[in-house]
Design an enzyme around this catalytic site. Structure first.
Site, PDB file in Angstrom:
ATOM      1  N   ARG A 158       0.868  -1.189   0.000  1.00 36.11           N
ATOM      2  CA  ARG A 158       0.000   0.000   0.000  1.00 36.11           C
ATOM      3  C   ARG A 158       0.902   1.236   0.000  1.00 36.11           C
ATOM      4  O   ARG A 158       1.568   1.513   0.991  1.00 36.11           O
ATOM      5  CB  ARG A 158      -0.888   0.057   1.264  1.00 36.11           C
ATOM      6  CG  ARG A 158      -1.979  -0.985   1.342  1.00 36.11           C
ATOM      7  CD  ARG A 158      -3.106  -0.773   0.352  1.00 36.11           C
ATOM      8  NE  ARG A 158      -3.792   0.486   0.531  1.00 36.11           N
ATOM      9  CZ  ARG A 158      -4.758   0.695   1.433  1.00 36.11           C
ATOM     10  NH1 ARG A 158      -5.139  -0.246   2.251  1.00 36.11           N
ATOM     11  NH2 ARG A 158      -5.330   1.878   1.515  1.00 36.11           N
ATOM     12  N   ASP A 173      -4.553   8.980   7.103  1.00 38.37           N
ATOM     13  CA  ASP A 173      -3.585   7.945   6.763  1.00 38.37           C
ATOM     14  C   ASP A 173      -2.172   8.475   6.859  1.00 38.37           C
ATOM     15  O   ASP A 173      -1.215   7.708   7.006  1.00 38.37           O
ATOM     16  CB  ASP A 173      -3.848   7.417   5.355  1.00 38.37           C
ATOM     17  CG  ASP A 173      -5.075   6.527   5.344  1.00 38.37           C
ATOM     18  OD1 ASP A 173      -6.187   7.059   5.488  1.00 38.37           O
ATOM     19  OD2 ASP A 173      -4.914   5.299   5.238  1.00 38.37           O
TER      20      ASP A 173
END
Lengths: 384, 384
Positions: free
Chosen positions: A90, A243
């Site tokens: 990711r 995030d």
């Protein structure tokens, strides 16, 4: 937090066998399933294909992925190979690399024979630290909610809007954005949460599921609705997760967060971001300009997963619901197959739109000076 | 516009039998179906349950509903009863009442025997007027696009973002927001349209379908994505439609429009609203404060309609796709059944965020003075 009568974390290990399990979140809120992860490929798949999501949980999962790999191969080459394999799963999640680096740096100086146990113990510590950080975030956020409740005095609940799932499912426990909500509800404050659906992956359904499981009043809305609610006094504050937070306070979070920040700003509504300090990327001084945004597979936009109909569908538009049992899930496609789709997964909210950052050490302004002041230790060590 | 090789309008009559047909838009973009409407209940259902949607098409459908009812009963009482029945089908659409009033005022002074033909002729005229208005909107909007194309000079297309479906399917033909796009594409300009999905009803799929049918390049995105695209120079202008425009230029349109206007404003991107003059409500001087917002059934948020999977789903998350044929549609539910849902259907974008209004008479600033100046005839007659 609770699922039925049982307290779960989102990742846990068996204290006898060291077997690691997660909740396979792809099926929530439709089905609650747990799965054991063993090989590095298992962990890579779980992270990349979003069986687990959320920066802190991705970090903890990566740490456990390293620990399990080191059980099998404690060599330097083995550790490096696992680091490489997990790091690319990711691209946006700063915690992923943070956890992998921390595991590697901790284990590499040790004798080979000591590495497996040390790796396990550090993975446990990383998970426990996350729980404690989120608890502190919750206590700090609770004071903000308490202050708003005291000022309202109109007998109505404090209405909090949130986007995506920065809940306990996205961390090891408590959640980041949800931790103040859970703490407020537990403290007996009258709170109500507007839950953004959060297309394309509808993580709002997870937030609704976990708030419901814990007994927190909430209402599920489409992502388009929040601006209107803010215009009409239906939102007292916004709390979202992140995030990745730049050193200047720019906040990278699920796509659409920026739109809610604009609406909050336009309506003079406090917009808070709850973040554990590992989410801060001290190397990025301008988040809007420099944080790369992951473009994910367009099928996430084309298709949606949900439960097939039941009795409630009798008078609905169903043409052919198949012969599946009530509660079974399926995917549908909405736009024409011939149309192109775009799927940027995150956006960056400029610090100027952020009222404050709720961290484990306190609530501060979203600015370079405030963040550096609150985390002088991290700021120095990470930017060195 | 074109569907396959055939040019369709969204509502039409048979010139011999006066039978009225529409496209049943509930099934688009999955299936193209037409249906004949006859009784007043047919028309009421088609409007209320959104077989037809979009302010201008709702107006034309209401006009035809009146005309067909007057065929059967030309009495004053009959006309009034039809007016009442149709007027309450959609509270927000100003065109609905406008068309009903116009039909009644035109027919009531006439002898009973002349009413049926007069009503039909006026319904035809209302539909034709809408087509001509939209054509003019398109020509006026085309000049805006042409100017931006000339200024760009980077060899890239003019990127236009739109929300909801203010396309030909929402009017009788051309569309409002899409008319400049169709005109630009027909004129050979290089345009590309970002199509907002527009939850909860996903009308962006209709926009994608009609743009695709006409050969206009476009990309379907979730409603959350537009702000990020604007931040990064991927949008040159926004054009949306409106269900109701206040006399001060405040624009009531599909929920979520306000968020896109905020993002356009924050990024210095022109935000235009395409509107036919019947959409202006001269009696409302403050749209944000005074336009009532329809709260629609929560099942629109809970459930979504789409095509079931085909070959493409082989490697997907499907647990049970039933036994239905490829292309069949079904509904899924996404959030937990236990969660409350909210469904405000529209929001109001304040005039201060609107760069200009594209009308059939020209492009003007969104302000009381500009609108009154452009439509002195309407402004006087409607507010009297």
């Amino acid at each position: 937090m609770k699922v039925g009568e049982t307290h779960y974390r989102s990742i846990w290990h068996d204290s006898d066998t060291w077997a690691v399990s997660i909740i396979d979140q792809r099926w929530l809120p439709h089905r609650f399933e747990t799965v054991q992860l063993d090989s590095t490929a298992d962990f890579a798949t779980a992270i990349r294909d979003m069986w687990v999501r959320g920066a802190p949980l991705i970090g903890a999962t990566a740490a456990w992925g390293m620990a399990k790999a080191i059980e099998r191969d404690s060599s330097d080459a083995g550790i490096d190979a696992t680091w490489e394999l997990l790091e690319c799963t990711r691209p946006t999640a700063i915690n992923l690399r943070w956890a992998l680096d921390r595991m590697r740096e901790h284990v590499r100086p040790l004798p080979i024979a000591e590495r497996a146990l040390a790796a396990r113990e550090l993975a446990v510590a990383i998970a426990d630290e996350d729980v404690e950080i989120n608890r502190q975030i919750g206590l700090n956020g609770l004071e903000l909610i308490r202050a708003i409740a005291a000022k309202k005095g109109d007998g109505k609940p404090v209405n909090i809007l949130t986007h995506c799932n920065a809940g306990w499912l996205a961390t090891v426990d408590w959640g980041t954005a949800t931790s103040p909500m859970y703490h407020a509800a537990d403290a007996g404050l009258d709170v109500h949460v507007w839950v953004d659906e959060t297309r394309p992956r509808n993580q709002g359904a997870l937030t609704a599921w976990e708030l419901g499981s814990h007994g927190v009043p909430h209402t599920y809305i489409v992502d388009n609705a929040g601006g209107h609610l803010m215009q009409h006094g239906e939102v007292d504050l916004v709390i979202v997760g992140t995030d990745r937070t730049a050193a200047n306070g720019d906040v990278c979070n699920k796509i659409g967060t920026y739109l809610k920040a604009l609406a909050a700003f336009d309506n003079d509504i406090p917009f808070y971001v709850a973040l554990p300090s590992p989410t801060i990327d001290w190397t990025v001084s301008d988040g809007v300009r420099d944080i790369p945004i992951e473009e994910r597979n367009g099928d996430e936009v084309r298709r949606q997963l949900g439960r097939l109909g039941s009795e409630r569908n009798k008078n609905s538009l169903i043409v052919d619901s198949g012969n599946s049992a009530d509660g079974a899930t399926t995917e549908i496609a909405v736009p024409p197959d011939a149309s192109a789709v775009g799927n940027p997964a995150f956006d960056v909210t400029p610090a100027r739109l952020v009222t404050g950052l709720i961290t484990e050490r306190g609530v501060v302004e979203a600015s370079t000076a405030s963040l550096a002041g609150l985390f002088p230790d991290l700021q120095v060590s990470r930017s060195a």
